[in-house]
Each structure stands twice: as C-alpha cells, then as structure tokens.
Design a protein around this motif. Structure first.
Motif, PDB file in Angstrom:
ATOM      1  N   ILE A  61      64.296  96.388 -47.156  1.00  6.46           N
ATOM      2  CA  ILE A  61      65.516  96.155 -47.931  1.00  6.46           C
ATOM      3  C   ILE A  61      65.224  96.061 -49.431  1.00  6.46           C
ATOM      4  O   ILE A  61      66.075  96.356 -50.255  1.00  6.46           O
ATOM      5  CB  ILE A  61      66.262  94.896 -47.411  1.00  6.46           C
ATOM      6  CG1 ILE A  61      67.710  94.888 -47.877  1.00  6.46           C
ATOM      7  CG2 ILE A  61      65.584  93.614 -47.803  1.00  6.46           C
ATOM      8  CD1 ILE A  61      68.632  95.665 -47.012  1.00  6.46           C
ATOM      9  N   GLU A  62      63.997  95.671 -49.804  1.00  2.96           N
ATOM     10  CA  GLU A  62      63.688  95.516 -51.236  1.00  2.96           C
ATOM     11  C   GLU A  62      63.142  96.790 -51.890  1.00  2.96           C
ATOM     12  O   GLU A  62      62.750  96.770 -53.044  1.00  2.96           O
ATOM     13  CB  GLU A  62      62.705  94.356 -51.443  1.00  2.96           C
ATOM     14  CG  GLU A  62      63.250  92.983 -51.054  1.00  2.96           C
ATOM     15  CD  GLU A  62      64.478  92.540 -51.849  1.00  2.96           C
ATOM     16  OE1 GLU A  62      64.664  93.000 -52.987  1.00  2.96           O
ATOM     17  OE2 GLU A  62      65.258  91.745 -51.297  1.00  2.96           O
ATOM     18  N   ILE A  63      63.101  97.896 -51.140  1.00  2.00           N
ATOM     19  CA  ILE A  63      62.565  99.129 -51.742  1.00  2.00           C
ATOM     20  C   ILE A  63      63.464  99.594 -52.886  1.00  2.00           C
ATOM     21  O   ILE A  63      63.010  99.820 -54.007  1.00  2.00           O
ATOM     22  CB  ILE A  63      62.419 100.252 -50.688  1.00  2.00           C
ATOM     23  CG1 ILE A  63      61.466  99.825 -49.575  1.00  2.00           C
ATOM     24  CG2 ILE A  63      61.918 101.535 -51.343  1.00  2.00           C
ATOM     25  CD1 ILE A  63      61.399 100.809 -48.417  1.00  2.00           C
TER      26      ILE A  63
ATOM     27  N   PHE B 299      68.266  95.042 -63.327  1.00  2.00           N
ATOM     28  CA  PHE B 299      67.858  96.323 -62.729  1.00  2.00           C
ATOM     29  C   PHE B 299      67.636  96.160 -61.217  1.00  2.00           C
ATOM     30  O   PHE B 299      68.020  97.019 -60.428  1.00  2.00           O
ATOM     31  CB  PHE B 299      66.568  96.841 -63.392  1.00  2.00           C
ATOM     32  CG  PHE B 299      66.827  97.679 -64.618  1.00  2.00           C
ATOM     33  CD1 PHE B 299      67.486  97.164 -65.713  1.00  2.00           C
ATOM     34  CD2 PHE B 299      66.395  99.000 -64.663  1.00  2.00           C
ATOM     35  CE1 PHE B 299      67.726  97.941 -66.835  1.00  2.00           C
ATOM     36  CE2 PHE B 299      66.635  99.787 -65.779  1.00  2.00           C
ATOM     37  CZ  PHE B 299      67.294  99.259 -66.870  1.00  2.00           C
ATOM     38  N   HIS B 300      66.992  95.068 -60.827  1.00  2.00           N
ATOM     39  CA  HIS B 300      66.710  94.812 -59.406  1.00  2.00           C
ATOM     40  C   HIS B 300      68.020  94.773 -58.602  1.00  2.00           C
ATOM     41  O   HIS B 300      68.179  95.502 -57.628  1.00  2.00           O
ATOM     42  CB  HIS B 300      65.953  93.482 -59.285  1.00  2.00           C
ATOM     43  CG  HIS B 300      65.633  93.078 -57.881  1.00  2.00           C
ATOM     44  ND1 HIS B 300      64.364  93.145 -57.369  1.00  2.00           N
ATOM     45  CD2 HIS B 300      66.416  92.586 -56.878  1.00  2.00           C
ATOM     46  CE1 HIS B 300      64.376  92.728 -56.112  1.00  2.00           C
ATOM     47  NE2 HIS B 300      65.604  92.376 -55.794  1.00  2.00           N
ATOM     48  N   GLU B 301      68.953  93.954 -59.049  1.00  2.00           N
ATOM     49  CA  GLU B 301      70.211  93.814 -58.300  1.00  2.00           C
ATOM     50  C   GLU B 301      71.007  95.114 -58.335  1.00  2.00           C
ATOM     51  O   GLU B 301      71.671  95.476 -57.365  1.00  2.00           O
ATOM     52  CB  GLU B 301      71.045  92.647 -58.836  1.00  2.00           C
ATOM     53  CG  GLU B 301      70.358  91.277 -58.770  1.00  2.00           C
ATOM     54  CD  GLU B 301      69.771  90.946 -57.406  1.00  2.00           C
ATOM     55  OE1 GLU B 301      70.281  91.459 -56.394  1.00  2.00           O
ATOM     56  OE2 GLU B 301      68.778  90.184 -57.355  1.00  2.00           O
TER      57      GLU B 301
ATOM     58  N   GLY C 281      69.741  98.008 -58.301  1.00  2.00           N
ATOM     59  CA  GLY C 281      69.104  98.864 -57.295  1.00  2.00           C
ATOM     60  C   GLY C 281      69.681  98.610 -55.905  1.00  2.00           C
ATOM     61  O   GLY C 281      69.985  99.552 -55.164  1.00  2.00           O
ATOM     62  N   HIS C 282      69.864  97.326 -55.544  1.00  2.00           N
ATOM     63  CA  HIS C 282      70.521  97.004 -54.265  1.00  2.00           C
ATOM     64  C   HIS C 282      71.926  97.610 -54.259  1.00  2.00           C
ATOM     65  O   HIS C 282      72.354  98.210 -53.281  1.00  2.00           O
ATOM     66  CB  HIS C 282      70.659  95.491 -54.101  1.00  2.00           C
ATOM     67  CG  HIS C 282      69.400  94.783 -53.695  1.00  2.00           C
ATOM     68  ND1 HIS C 282      68.659  95.148 -52.602  1.00  2.00           N
ATOM     69  CD2 HIS C 282      68.772  93.703 -54.226  1.00  2.00           C
ATOM     70  CE1 HIS C 282      67.618  94.323 -52.474  1.00  2.00           C
ATOM     71  NE2 HIS C 282      67.665  93.443 -53.452  1.00  2.00           N
ATOM     72  N   ALA C 283      72.650  97.418 -55.370  1.00  2.00           N
ATOM     73  CA  ALA C 283      74.041  97.885 -55.433  1.00  2.00           C
ATOM     74  C   ALA C 283      74.115  99.407 -55.308  1.00  2.00           C
ATOM     75  O   ALA C 283      74.995  99.940 -54.630  1.00  2.00           O
ATOM     76  CB  ALA C 283      74.700  97.417 -56.730  1.00  2.00           C
TER      77      ALA C 283
END
Ligand code: ZN
Length: 695
Positions: free
Chosen positions: A507-509, A477-479, A481-483
């Motif tokens: 950047i991590e929001i 899910f985290h990655e 979100g970046h994508a």
C-alpha cells in the motif's frame, strides 16, 4: 434530510452534527441487518445475485460510519467521540456477522466452483471472490462450534492484550521524569525544548511543584520519555549523566512492576500461534504472510539478509567516522556509549551539512508547492488539477476542493485538501481517506472517486507567508501519492478499485514513490520560490539536502532490519530449543543487526507496540519491502533519463496505466512486473540510500 442517511455524492460536511450521525446510525444498522437477513434467503450464487447486492447492503452503513470517523479525526469533540464510542462495537458485530456467515461462505464456494466449470467472472471479480473466501476462512467460518468458540475467545483475548500492552507503555512512559534544576544541567537544550520542559514542570501535581513558577530561562525543567521530548533531549543535551539516565529509563520502559509487559509478550506470541494453528497454519507468520505480497517467511528472510549485507560495511564506517569526529571535538573516551550516539550524530550532521530547517523552509511557499506538485502530476500522468473551491461543502474554512481531469477534459476524480495543523480538533500526522470509490453503477454509468488529504503543516502566523518545512513538503507528496492511486484507478469494482484490496505490504508503494520527486533537482527547482527573493533552491543547498538525507543511512537501515528480523523470528520460529525467552531472540538479532550494542538491561521488546499492540505482527518488514518497490519504480524514471522530458512523460504514462490504474484489481507484484518488465530489485533502494557506491 439527515446528511448521514443515504449520503449524496457530495457529502454535506457543513450540516453534519454528532446528533444526526447518531440518529442515522440508529436507522442504518437495523436496515443493513435486515438487508443481510433478506439476502441470506434470496441470493443466487452469481456476481449480480450475491457479491454485488452484498456490497450494496453494507454500503450505506459503512459510508455513514466512514464519514463519522472522518469528522472525529478532523473536528474532534467529546460529542463526536461519544457517538463513535456508542456505535463502535455494533459495527464490529455487524462486520463479523457478515464475515462469518456460513450461508454466504457456501455461496462463495458455489460461485467459485461454477466459475471454474464455465468462466463467469472477470479476473478482478475472481480476485475479490478469492480474498472474500480467504477472509471468511481466516475469520473462523469453517470451524466446528467448539473450536470457533475458542477462536473467538483468542481474538478477544488478543485484542485485550494489545490494549493492555499499549496502555502499559503509555503509563510507564508517563511514570518517569527527570527534573533539571540548573542552567548547567540543562546545557545544550534548544529554546523550544526548554519551553516545553518548563511547562511540564509547571504542570506537575501539587506537592511536586517548585516554589517559584518554572520559566524556560531558569527552570526547573521536567524531562520526560515522551518521544517529542526524549529524542531532541538525546540529540542536544550536553549533560552526559542525564543522557545516560534517560536512555536507561527509555529502553527499560514497561519491563517491571505494575506495567510489566514481559508476560503479555509471551502470551501474545502463544495465543497468535494457537490462533494460526486452529485455522490450519503452522505459524502466525504463515497466516500473516498469506495475505501479503511477500507470501513466505523465506522471502522476508531473503530481503533482510540482502539489505543487511549491503548496509553492514557502511554502518561500520559510519560508526568509526562518528567516533573520530567526537574525539576531534572533545570526547575523551575510547568508545561511544548508546546514550552518546544521537548527541554526536547531531553535532556531526550540523558540521557536515550546515543548513537549518528554518532557512530551507523560506523556499517552500505553500501555494507554489501545490502548483508545482500539480504541474508534476500533469507532466507525469497527463492529468489537469483545477481548484473548485465552493463547488462542494467542506467541514472547515481552510479546506480546499479540487477537480481532476484528463488533459482532454474528461473528468476523473475530485479531492479535498485539509492542509493546516489544528491541534485542538485534528488528529496528529497525515493521511489519505477515500470518501468515494470508483464504481460502475447498475445503470452503466461510472461514479468517480473522491479522496481527502489531511496534513498537519505549519499554520501561517499573522501576515507571514505560508511557508512549509521540507518534511511537510515530503508528507504532502506522500499523501498525494496515495490519493493518485485512489483517483486514477480504472477498476470498476468498488472492492478492488483505488486503494481498496491492495495488500498491506504494497500500500505504501504509490505514496513513497512520490516522495522521491522531492529529491529530484528539476522538481525541487519548480516547487521552490524564496519568500523574500523569489529564487528557487540553489544547487549547492540542494546537494546538501540530498547528502543530509543519506546521513548515517546504513545505521538507520540496520536498525529497521533488526526490528524486522526480530519480529519474523518471534512469529515464525519461536519457541525453539536454546531460545530461553523472547528477549533472547532479540539479543541474538541485536548481535547480527543492531548498529550499536545494546546495554545489558535493554528490554526494548516491552515497548514494541507495533508487533504486540498493533497491526504489524509478522509484518514489520513491510516498511522496507514497499520502500524497495517504490525506489525501483522511481529508478525506471532515472533509467529513462530525468533530464529527458519526453522519456519522463512516457514512463509516467506507463506508471499511470499500471501502478495507479490497476490498484487492488491485480496482485501488486504482477502490476509491478507490468510496469518494470521484471521482478523487483533492491539495487535502486541501496543506490538512493548511498549504499551501493554509485548514486
Ligand atoms: Zn502512507
């Protein structure tokens, strides 16, 4: 055709070799240099006459370099490593040359002046130009030759100090070990740890090797300070004396002898201060924060103080409850020592939440998790994600390929997913990379973004179903979100579209925001199907999962605040009368923030690579900063009502139109304001961590 030379939209991953990367770079580097030389004499100080051609001149080289680094990280071999090492310094020299060009710098200033007189640029272009100018100034472009030479020396020395610092930590970590010889001494250790420790004993250099070959059952076992060994050892070992020995060794790593980092700490602080002063900043913290959304030391102080005020009382009760639990289960002393805390906390966690990671993972079948994640993205953001395996070349047979479109069918992006762990060839951890950035081309057409998600989740063994550990679901899910932020951008300028041009502490929001959904009841129900029964995660188990997430949350938060406060004090206020050395600053902050007192000989700073050997100098607070913002974004969905489907959809569309669409094209704090309609608040993070009384 060389797959690294002027790369087609779909890179030919199946044809890439270290040899053709080497050959392509040997042509691309001189070509890029020639293009820059030419531009320095022919540019016109306009966007199409300067900024765009500058980007285009560098891109073929940077694209090839990016793909080479990608191949190294997913298909590592000596040959890939050699090519990367061969060209690394040349790439740095090239980017310094572009960044420190006085010709371009004067041209940027001319363009900015012209734009001020009669607006020429879009707001996005203006932001890119401002950042480019600041970047050149912070690279020392405006310094007189003598001072620039000193600036370059400082940069070089700091890079060397960083490398030595990290190497000392590695060497000091390797230099210590503790051998356990009887079952009694190894009491409490889980089988996986016993196996690793027996293997380590077998690998000991000749002479130190035991007469009998070590076995997981009978030892001997070699316990090291490697995090993967140290942390589980401190959680599970019933051998209190060994825990104390390990703990004392761990907190004094790299603080004496040949690997002593103490002088490097003082040097790093002094050199960073001098560097900042040279380019006009009072302190290194001012320089670091000038390119971050927090902007000022006061803003960081304020965040730390407010979170600490909320966490302190709860941390006090956590400590009291842990001591009471330990005493009720056989601990006979009046106070827990630092080497007791992880051990008793783990016993208390098992006692309170009573589920195993193994048991939980039976509910998360990889194909279903993926479908559930895509359904969530469709519901929140109005996008359709469809498998398109075979439509683009891949680097490994496990890699999947997907296309992303709006629900009306308009294509938006595509991405690769490389899910499984491959310890022999793939770097550890998980990450998102961009292969293509959204960009409006000179013919007016738009090139769509392309992302890659790399994870290291458990590999299915034999015919067993591909189940995921819960933390692997979180990581996916985290990655993703970046994508999403990279793929759903609407910005057409490549230097500010997708994840490009977003400040370090913002950047991590988008990534942490997606993790919140792993603790949303409806989402977890839709993701989970038990491998045997097909049932979703039952409510009672879900509740324990949420409670376990916040177990000792206040102590964990205070620990992070202790690091953040020490970092900012060292780079913003040190030296100062009364602070004898860096360690004194640490001790002062330990009294204020550390959930448990440190031992007298603690020298934790000597292994704090984040701020002395990595990119987090005057930036450690970024972890908490972006967590506050992402929690507050998720709170918008909670306020709309997580059970109200149409409200969730409407909020999701708003999130897409702001956080995901605007990316690096606008100040992230103003993007946040657009979404939330107000400035960020720490309330949501406190509530999600169980620290504000009402969850
Ligand atoms: Zn991330």
């Amino acid at each position: 055709m060389n797959p690294f030379y002027h790369i087609p939209y779909y890179p030919a991953f199946d044809k890439m070799t270290p040899a053709n990367a080497d050959e392509a770079l040997s042509r691309l580097l001189p070509e890029a240099n020639a293009a820059i030389d030419a531009l320095e004499t022919t540019f016109v100080p306009t966007w199409p006459g300067l900024m765009r051609p500058l980007h285009d001149a560098c891109q073929p080289l940077y694209d090839a370099w990016g793909l080479l680094c990608h191949m190294l990280s997913v298909m590592n071999s000596d040959a890939w490593r050699q090519v990367q090492e061969k060209w690394q310094a040349e790439l740095v020299t090239f980017s310094l040359r572009v960044g420190q060009s006085r010709t371009f710098y004067q041209a940027y200033l001319a363009l900015r002046a012209a734009d001020k007189t009669a607006p020429l640029l879009t707001p996005v272009q203006r932001r890119i130009l401002d950042k480019t100018i600041l970047g050149a100034e912070q690279a020392g472009v405006g310094l007189l030759p003598e001072r620039q030479a000193r600036f370059n020396t400082l940069q070089m020395d700091l890079a060397k100090i960083g490398t030595s610092f990290r190497n000392n930590v590695l060497d000091a970590t390797k230099a210590f070990s503790l051998t356990l010889r009887s079952r009694e001494e190894a009491d409490g250790l889980p089988p996986a740890l016993l196996a690793v420790a027996a293997q380590a004993a077998a690998a000991a250099p000749q002479g130190e090797r035991p007469a009998e070959p070590p076995s997981p059952e009978n030892g001997p076992w070699k316990i090291t300070l490697d995090t993967a060994v140290y942390l589980p050892f401190m959680m599970h070992s019933r051998n209190r004396a060994a825990r104390e020995t390990l703990y004392r060794a761990y907190v004094t790593r790299a603080s004496a002898g040949e690997t002593d980092n103490t002088p490097l700490i003082e040097q790093a602080l002094a050199l960073r201060r001098e560097l900042a002063n040279l380019i006009g900043y009072d302190t290194f913290a001012d320089l670091s924060l000038s390119t971050k959304t927090a902007k000022t030391v006061a803003a960081v102080d304020d965040l730390v103080a407010r979170l600490a005020a909320a966490a302190r009382p709860a941390a006090g009760s956590e400590a009291a409850e842990l001591l009471a639990f330990a005493r009720a289960h056989g601990f006979a002393e009046d106070a827990l020592q630092p080497w007791d805390i992880a051990f008793w906390a783990e016993r208390q966690r098992e006692h309170l939440y009573d589920y195993s990671d193994e048991e939980l993972s039976r509910y998360f079948l990889f194909p279903r998790v993926l479908e559930g994640l895509f359904e969530l993205a469709e519901r929140l953001f109005g996008i359709t994600i469809a498998p398109a395996d075979g439509e683009a070349p891949v680097w490994h047979p496990d890699v999947r390929f997907f296309r992303v479109s709006d629900t009306d069918g308009a294509p938006r992006a595509c991405f690769f997913l490389d899910p499984y762990s491959r310890p022999e060839t793939k770097s550890g951890g998980a990450w998102m990379n961009d292969f293509r950035t959204r960009e409006r081309l000179s013919d007016g057409s738009v090139r769509l973004p392309m992302a890659v998600l790399v994870c290291n989740q458990s590999v299915p063994v034999g015919n067993t179903p591909p189940v995921m550990r819960f933390n692997e679901v979180n990581t996916l899910f985290h990655e993703f979100g970046h994508a999403l932020q990279h793929m759903l951008t609407t910005v057409d300028e490549p230097d500010a579209s997708g994840v490009n041009g977003i400040e370090w502490d913002a950047i991590e929001i988008a990534s942490q925001f997606m993790e919140n959904w792993c603790y949303d009841r409806a989402t977890v129900r839709s993701l989970s199907r038990h491998a045997d029964t097909g049932e979703p995660v039952p409510d009672a188990l879900f509740d324990r999962l949420v409670a376990a997430k916040n177990y000792r949350a206040a102590s964990a938060m205070l620990r992070q605040l202790f690091f953040a406060a020490t970092d900012i004090d060292l780079y913003a206020r040190y030296p100062r009368p009364g602070w004898s050395d860096a360690d004194a600053v640490k001790r002062l902050n330990a009294e204020r923030y550390s959930p448990a007192p440190l031992v007298a000989e603690d020298r934790f700073l000597c292994s704090f690579s984040h701020i002395f050997g990595g990119g987090y100098a005057a930036g450690y607070y970024s972890y908490k900063w972006s967590e506050v913002l992402s929690a507050d974004c998720f709170a918008a969905f909670e306020e709309a009502g997580l059970d109200d489907d149409s409200a969730v959809r409407a909020t999701g569309r708003r999130y897409r139109a702001t956080l995901l669409a605007l990316g690096g094209g606008e100040d992230p704090m103003s993007v946040f304001q657009r979404f939330r309609g107000r400035a960020p608040s720490i309330e949501a993070l406190l509530r999600h961590s169980g620290l504000s009384g009402n969850r």
